[in-house]
Scaffold this motif. Sequence first.
Motif, PDB file in Angstrom:
ATOM      1  N   LEU A  67       0.860  -1.182   0.000  1.00 39.39           N
ATOM      2  CA  LEU A  67       0.000   0.000   0.000  1.00 39.39           C
ATOM      3  C   LEU A  67       0.893   1.227   0.000  1.00 39.39           C
ATOM      4  O   LEU A  67       1.929   1.257   0.677  1.00 39.39           O
ATOM      5  CB  LEU A  67      -0.903   0.022   1.239  1.00 39.39           C
ATOM      6  N   ARG A  68       0.497   2.260  -0.763  1.00 37.59           N
ATOM      7  CA  ARG A  68       1.265   3.493  -0.766  1.00 37.59           C
ATOM      8  C   ARG A  68       0.340   4.659  -1.076  1.00 37.59           C
ATOM      9  O   ARG A  68      -0.737   4.488  -1.661  1.00 37.59           O
ATOM     10  CB  ARG A  68       2.381   3.425  -1.798  1.00 37.59           C
ATOM     11  N   GLY A  69       0.781   5.820  -0.692  1.00 41.33           N
ATOM     12  CA  GLY A  69      -0.053   6.986  -0.934  1.00 41.33           C
ATOM     13  C   GLY A  69       0.692   8.279  -0.666  1.00 41.33           C
ATOM     14  O   GLY A  69       1.854   8.286  -0.247  1.00 41.33           O
ATOM     15  N   SER A  70       0.035   9.371  -0.922  1.00 41.55           N
ATOM     16  CA  SER A  70       0.603  10.693  -0.675  1.00 41.55           C
ATOM     17  C   SER A  70      -0.537  11.644  -0.308  1.00 41.55           C
ATOM     18  O   SER A  70      -1.698  11.414  -0.642  1.00 41.55           O
ATOM     19  CB  SER A  70       1.354  11.210  -1.898  1.00 41.55           C
ATOM     20  N   GLN A  82       4.566   4.439   2.488  1.00 43.82           N
ATOM     21  CA  GLN A  82       4.447   3.130   1.842  1.00 43.82           C
ATOM     22  C   GLN A  82       4.537   2.038   2.894  1.00 43.82           C
ATOM     23  O   GLN A  82       5.284   2.147   3.864  1.00 43.82           O
ATOM     24  CB  GLN A  82       5.572   2.952   0.816  1.00 43.82           C
ATOM     25  N   MET A  83       3.754   0.962   2.710  1.00 42.89           N
ATOM     26  CA  MET A  83       3.838  -0.253   3.527  1.00 42.89           C
ATOM     27  C   MET A  83       3.803  -1.442   2.581  1.00 42.89           C
ATOM     28  O   MET A  83       2.817  -1.626   1.864  1.00 42.89           O
ATOM     29  CB  MET A  83       2.675  -0.341   4.521  1.00 42.89           C
ATOM     30  N   GLU A  84       4.876  -2.220   2.546  1.00 45.29           N
ATOM     31  CA  GLU A  84       4.987  -3.305   1.580  1.00 45.29           C
ATOM     32  C   GLU A  84       5.231  -4.640   2.275  1.00 45.29           C
ATOM     33  O   GLU A  84       6.096  -4.745   3.147  1.00 45.29           O
ATOM     34  CB  GLU A  84       6.117  -3.018   0.593  1.00 45.29           C
ATOM     35  N   GLY A  85       4.481  -5.658   1.866  1.00 46.00           N
ATOM     36  CA  GLY A  85       4.649  -6.987   2.428  1.00 46.00           C
ATOM     37  C   GLY A  85       5.766  -7.757   1.765  1.00 46.00           C
ATOM     38  O   GLY A  85       6.243  -7.409   0.688  1.00 46.00           O
ATOM     39  N   GLY A  86       6.189  -8.829   2.406  1.00 46.79           N
ATOM     40  CA  GLY A  86       7.235  -9.674   1.860  1.00 46.79           C
ATOM     41  C   GLY A  86       6.686 -10.715   0.908  1.00 46.79           C
ATOM     42  O   GLY A  86       5.472 -10.898   0.771  1.00 46.79           O
ATOM     43  N   ASN A  87       7.590 -11.421   0.235  1.00 51.46           N
ATOM     44  CA  ASN A  87       7.179 -12.496  -0.662  1.00 51.46           C
ATOM     45  C   ASN A  87       6.476 -13.601   0.114  1.00 51.46           C
ATOM     46  O   ASN A  87       6.837 -13.914   1.249  1.00 51.46           O
ATOM     47  CB  ASN A  87       8.394 -13.082  -1.375  1.00 51.46           C
ATOM     48  N   VAL A  88       5.487 -14.211  -0.523  1.00 47.99           N
ATOM     49  CA  VAL A  88       4.743 -15.290   0.122  1.00 47.99           C
ATOM     50  C   VAL A  88       5.663 -16.438   0.505  1.00 47.99           C
ATOM     51  O   VAL A  88       5.578 -16.989   1.595  1.00 47.99           O
ATOM     52  CB  VAL A  88       3.610 -15.789  -0.806  1.00 47.99           C
ATOM     53  N   GLY A  98       5.015  -4.857   5.843  1.00 49.44           N
ATOM     54  CA  GLY A  98       6.124  -4.126   6.446  1.00 49.44           C
ATOM     55  C   GLY A  98       7.464  -4.811   6.310  1.00 49.44           C
ATOM     56  O   GLY A  98       8.492  -4.241   6.683  1.00 49.44           O
ATOM     57  N   VAL A  99       7.492  -6.037   5.770  1.00 54.04           N
ATOM     58  CA  VAL A  99       8.747  -6.773   5.630  1.00 54.04           C
ATOM     59  C   VAL A  99       9.655  -6.094   4.603  1.00 54.04           C
ATOM     60  O   VAL A  99      10.869  -6.038   4.768  1.00 54.04           O
ATOM     61  CB  VAL A  99       8.479  -8.238   5.229  1.00 54.04           C
ATOM     62  N   ARG A 100       9.068  -5.549   3.525  1.00 49.53           N
ATOM     63  CA  ARG A 100       9.853  -4.838   2.522  1.00 49.53           C
ATOM     64  C   ARG A 100       9.733  -3.332   2.769  1.00 49.53           C
ATOM     65  O   ARG A 100       9.446  -2.916   3.892  1.00 49.53           O
ATOM     66  CB  ARG A 100       9.376  -5.245   1.123  1.00 49.53           C
ATOM     67  N   ASP A 101       9.952  -2.516   1.749  1.00 49.25           N
ATOM     68  CA  ASP A 101      10.039  -1.071   1.949  1.00 49.25           C
ATOM     69  C   ASP A 101       8.798  -0.510   2.640  1.00 49.25           C
ATOM     70  O   ASP A 101       7.683  -0.584   2.099  1.00 49.25           O
ATOM     71  CB  ASP A 101      10.224  -0.376   0.600  1.00 49.25           C
ATOM     72  N   GLY A 117      12.403   4.973   7.850  1.00 46.88           N
ATOM     73  CA  GLY A 117      11.749   3.674   7.964  1.00 46.88           C
ATOM     74  C   GLY A 117      12.624   2.572   7.420  1.00 46.88           C
ATOM     75  O   GLY A 117      13.844   2.564   7.608  1.00 46.88           O
ATOM     76  N   ARG A 118      12.016   1.631   6.720  1.00 46.40           N
ATOM     77  CA  ARG A 118      12.708   0.468   6.170  1.00 46.40           C
ATOM     78  C   ARG A 118      12.800   0.612   4.654  1.00 46.40           C
ATOM     79  O   ARG A 118      11.778   0.684   3.963  1.00 46.40           O
ATOM     80  CB  ARG A 118      11.957  -0.817   6.547  1.00 46.40           C
ATOM     81  N   MET A 119      14.038   0.631   4.131  1.00 53.18           N
ATOM     82  CA  MET A 119      14.260   0.869   2.710  1.00 53.18           C
ATOM     83  C   MET A 119      15.536   0.184   2.255  1.00 53.18           C
ATOM     84  O   MET A 119      16.312  -0.322   3.064  1.00 53.18           O
ATOM     85  CB  MET A 119      14.391   2.384   2.449  1.00 53.18           C
ATOM     86  N   LEU A 120      15.769   0.189   0.936  1.00 53.47           N
ATOM     87  CA  LEU A 120      17.040  -0.246   0.387  1.00 53.47           C
ATOM     88  C   LEU A 120      18.102   0.810   0.673  1.00 53.47           C
ATOM     89  O   LEU A 120      17.818   2.007   0.649  1.00 53.47           O
ATOM     90  CB  LEU A 120      16.941  -0.447  -1.122  1.00 53.47           C
ATOM     91  N   THR A 121      19.327   0.364   0.929  1.00 51.21           N
ATOM     92  CA  THR A 121      20.418   1.318   1.052  1.00 51.21           C
ATOM     93  C   THR A 121      20.793   1.831  -0.338  1.00 51.21           C
ATOM     94  O   THR A 121      20.557   1.149  -1.344  1.00 51.21           O
ATOM     95  CB  THR A 121      21.653   0.675   1.703  1.00 51.21           C
ATOM     96  N   PRO A 122      21.382   3.027  -0.438  1.00 50.92           N
ATOM     97  CA  PRO A 122      21.762   3.546  -1.762  1.00 50.92           C
ATOM     98  C   PRO A 122      22.706   2.614  -2.517  1.00 50.92           C
ATOM     99  O   PRO A 122      22.564   2.440  -3.734  1.00 50.92           O
ATOM    100  CB  PRO A 122      22.439   4.874  -1.422  1.00 50.92           C
ATOM    101  N   LEU A 123      23.684   2.010  -1.818  1.00 54.74           N
ATOM    102  CA  LEU A 123      24.617   1.126  -2.507  1.00 54.74           C
ATOM    103  C   LEU A 123      23.928  -0.141  -2.980  1.00 54.74           C
ATOM    104  O   LEU A 123      24.123  -0.585  -4.114  1.00 54.74           O
ATOM    105  CB  LEU A 123      25.803   0.776  -1.591  1.00 54.74           C
TER     106      LEU A 123
END
Length: 376
Positions: A67-70, A82-88, A98-101, A117-123
Motif C-alpha cells: 500500500l502506498r499513498g501521498s 508506503q507499507m509493503e509486504g514480503g514475498n509469500v 512491512g517486511v519490505r520497503d 523507515g525500512r528501505m534499500l540502502t543507496p549502494l
Amino acid sequence: MEKMFKRTLVGAAVATAALAGSVQAKPATESVDLYGQVALAVWQFGEDKIGGGDAPLKLENESRFGLRGSKDLARGPLLIWQMEGGNVGDDGGNSGLGVRDTFVGFEFEDAGKIRIGRMLTPLYQIVDWPYSGQRAGAIFDWGGDVIGGARYDRQSNMVRYDSANLGGFTFNLAAGRGTESDKDSNFYGAGAHFTTGGLTIHGGVEVGEGRSVSDFDTAYNNWLNQNPGSSITDDLTGISAKSDTFAAILGFEYYINDFGVYAAYKMEEAEYEDISIADSNEDLSELNGTEISQDSYSIGLVYSGVENWNFKLNYAANLEADLNSTEVKGTEDYIVSAQAMYFLDDSALTYFRPYMISKDDSDSEFGWGLGVEYYF
C-alpha cells in the motif's frame, strides 16, 4: 469531592472527543494505492555445489502486495508513505506487511524527498539492479566470501534522502542502524547517478561499524591455515566478532536502439575485532585486526529487437578473497546466466532463465528457472 471527580471525568471525555474530531481521516479509496505482483517460478538448481547431490524442483513464490499513498498537506509539504509486504514464499512466514520497503516521509518541489523507515540502502539499490538479475545475484549479491557481509541491503531504522533530478544528476544519502539490537552498530551510505542520452553511470559507497558476526569460524580456520605458527588451538567453534566494513561499487548502463550493455565493479572488505567464544577462557586477541576483502564484477548484454521479446546474457564473478593481504585459494567463482522473456501483456510476462555456476574452476552447478509474473 465526588462532584469534582465527575466533572473531571466529563471534562476529560469532552476534551478527548474534541481532539479526536480534529483529525479527519481521508477515505482510503481516494488516497491509497494497492499495488503488487503475482510471481511464481519453478527452479531446478541442478547439483548442489555446497551440499552435493541433485537438488529437487523448487517452487519459488515471490507474490506480494503493498500500500502506498501521498497527501498534499494544507500546512506542509507533500507527505509520502508506503507499507509493503514480503514475498509469500513456501509457507508465507515472511509475507507480513512491512517486511519490505515501509516508510513515511516528505517530498519537496525541486528539492527531493526525505524518508524514514525500512528501505534499500543507496549502494544496494545499485548492486541489485541490473547487475544481480537473471540469477547473477548468486555470485554478485549474496555469493561473496567476506564473513558476516560487508554491506546491507534493506534496513530498518534508516533515514534516507533522495535528491531531485539536477540536469541528469541525482544522488542519495542514508544513515541508520546496522545490527538492529546493538546501539553502537550503524552504517552510512551514499549513491550517485548521472544520465545523458542512453548512458547512465552509477556509483555507491557504504561504511559500517560494530556489525555483529556470529559465524566467524570460517574466517578463523582460513586465518589459521595462513598462519601455521598460531598458538590458538584448531578445534574451536562458535567464534563471534564485531566488524567494521567498507563497500563500494561503480557501474554503467548503455542502451541504443534494441541493444544494451551494462557492467559494474564492486569492492567489499571487513576488519574484525572483539573476537571471542562464549563461555570460554581461550585468548583470541591475536585474531583481532583480521581483514577479509573481495572484489567482484558483473557484465550483461541486452537485446529487445524481436517484438514482445527480451533477451539477456550475464556473466558475474567473485575474484579471490584476501585474508590479511594474502589470497585465499578456492574462493573464486563465477556464473553465466541467460534470460528469454516474453511479454504476454503490458503487465504480464513469462521467462526462461538457465544458468551455470563454477566454483574455483572445479565444481559446477547447472540449473534453470521457468516463471510467470503479473503486476498490478
